[in-house]
Design a protein around this motif. Structure first.
Motif, mmCIF file in Angstrom:
data_model
loop_
_atom_site.group_PDB
_atom_site.id
_atom_site.type_symbol
_atom_site.label_atom_id
_atom_site.label_comp_id
_atom_site.label_asym_id
_atom_site.label_seq_id
_atom_site.Cartn_x
_atom_site.Cartn_y
_atom_site.Cartn_z
ATOM 1 N N HIS A 99 -138.063 20.816 116.714
ATOM 2 C CA HIS A 99 -138.667 22.112 117.023
ATOM 3 C C HIS A 99 -139.629 22.544 115.916
ATOM 4 O O HIS A 99 -140.644 23.170 116.180
ATOM 5 N N ARG A 100 -139.318 22.183 114.683
ATOM 6 C CA ARG A 100 -140.233 22.518 113.587
ATOM 7 C C ARG A 100 -141.509 21.675 113.668
ATOM 8 O O ARG A 100 -142.594 22.152 113.361
ATOM 9 N N GLU A 114 -134.710 29.109 126.748
ATOM 10 C CA GLU A 114 -133.766 29.454 125.683
ATOM 11 C C GLU A 114 -133.819 28.437 124.545
ATOM 12 O O GLU A 114 -132.817 28.166 123.893
ATOM 13 N N GLU A 146 -135.154 28.718 121.632
ATOM 14 C CA GLU A 146 -134.821 29.355 120.351
ATOM 15 C C GLU A 146 -133.309 29.364 120.149
ATOM 16 O O GLU A 146 -132.802 29.068 119.063
ATOM 17 N N ASN A 166 -132.298 25.789 119.225
ATOM 18 C CA ASN A 166 -132.749 25.352 117.901
ATOM 19 C C ASN A 166 -132.029 26.039 116.754
ATOM 20 O O ASN A 166 -131.698 25.411 115.758
ATOM 21 N N TYR A 167 -131.812 27.328 116.877
ATOM 22 C CA TYR A 167 -131.314 28.087 115.737
ATOM 23 C C TYR A 167 -129.835 28.440 115.814
ATOM 24 O O TYR A 167 -129.281 28.962 114.855
ATOM 25 N N TYR A 172 -126.494 35.583 118.160
ATOM 26 C CA TYR A 172 -126.721 34.754 119.342
ATOM 27 C C TYR A 172 -125.657 34.956 120.415
ATOM 28 O O TYR A 172 -125.942 34.817 121.599
#
Length: 151
Positions: free
Chosen positions: A3-4, A57, A59, A62-63, A116
């Motif tokens: 994702h980065r 979704e 994000e 990934n986080y 989250y």
């Protein structure tokens, strides 16, 4: 980390490139990333990442999902960071040895988990059209924390 890399392609920044380089260096110090192919399969024939992308979704994946999944499944990326140290013995070629560190309570991970989980509850409520008039769990938590007398 993918994702980065995608973020770097669409919106290049020196800071993001430094994070990518740091992660790659760490991975390669453990095992060469370019030699590691991971395919664990899926009940849906889609990866969790693909499902997250389809539902907008990414994000969340990934986080939250990925880091906490590493913890829950004792993935090397978690174990190597939190439970191994380099041997001081040069004859061991500085191999990794087990280590148990004394950690202090850190609100970061609690806040991240609550953030989250709250997002998931909000998504659930929106999809099922559930109306909640009370405070959300994260708001209640911070309200209660603010009442603690530290002195």
């Amino acid at each position: 980390m993918s994702h980065r890399r995608l973020l770097q392609e669409s919106n290049p920044s020196e800071e993001n490139q430094q994070v990518i380089d740091s992660i790659e260096n760490w991975i390669n110090s453990q095992n060469y990333e370019f030699l590691t192919i991971v395919n664990v399969g899926s009940w849906s024939e889609k990866s969790v990442r693909e499902m997250a992308t389809e539902t907008n979704e990414l994000e969340l994946y990934n986080y939250f999902y990925q880091p906490f999944s590493n913890v829950a499944h004792n993935s090397w990326s978690h174990v190597a960071k939190y439970n191994l140290a380099g041997s001081d013995n040069p004859l061991h070629k500085f191999a990794k040895v087990p280590a148990i560190y004394k950690y202090y309570f850190d609100f970061y991970y609690m806040d991240l988990a609550m953030k989250y989980v709250d997002k998931m509850f909000q998504k659930f409520d929106a999809v099922l059209k559930v109306k909640i008039d009370g405070m959300r769990a994260r708001e209640i938590f911070y309200e209660q924390i603010s009442k603690i007398d530290i002195d």
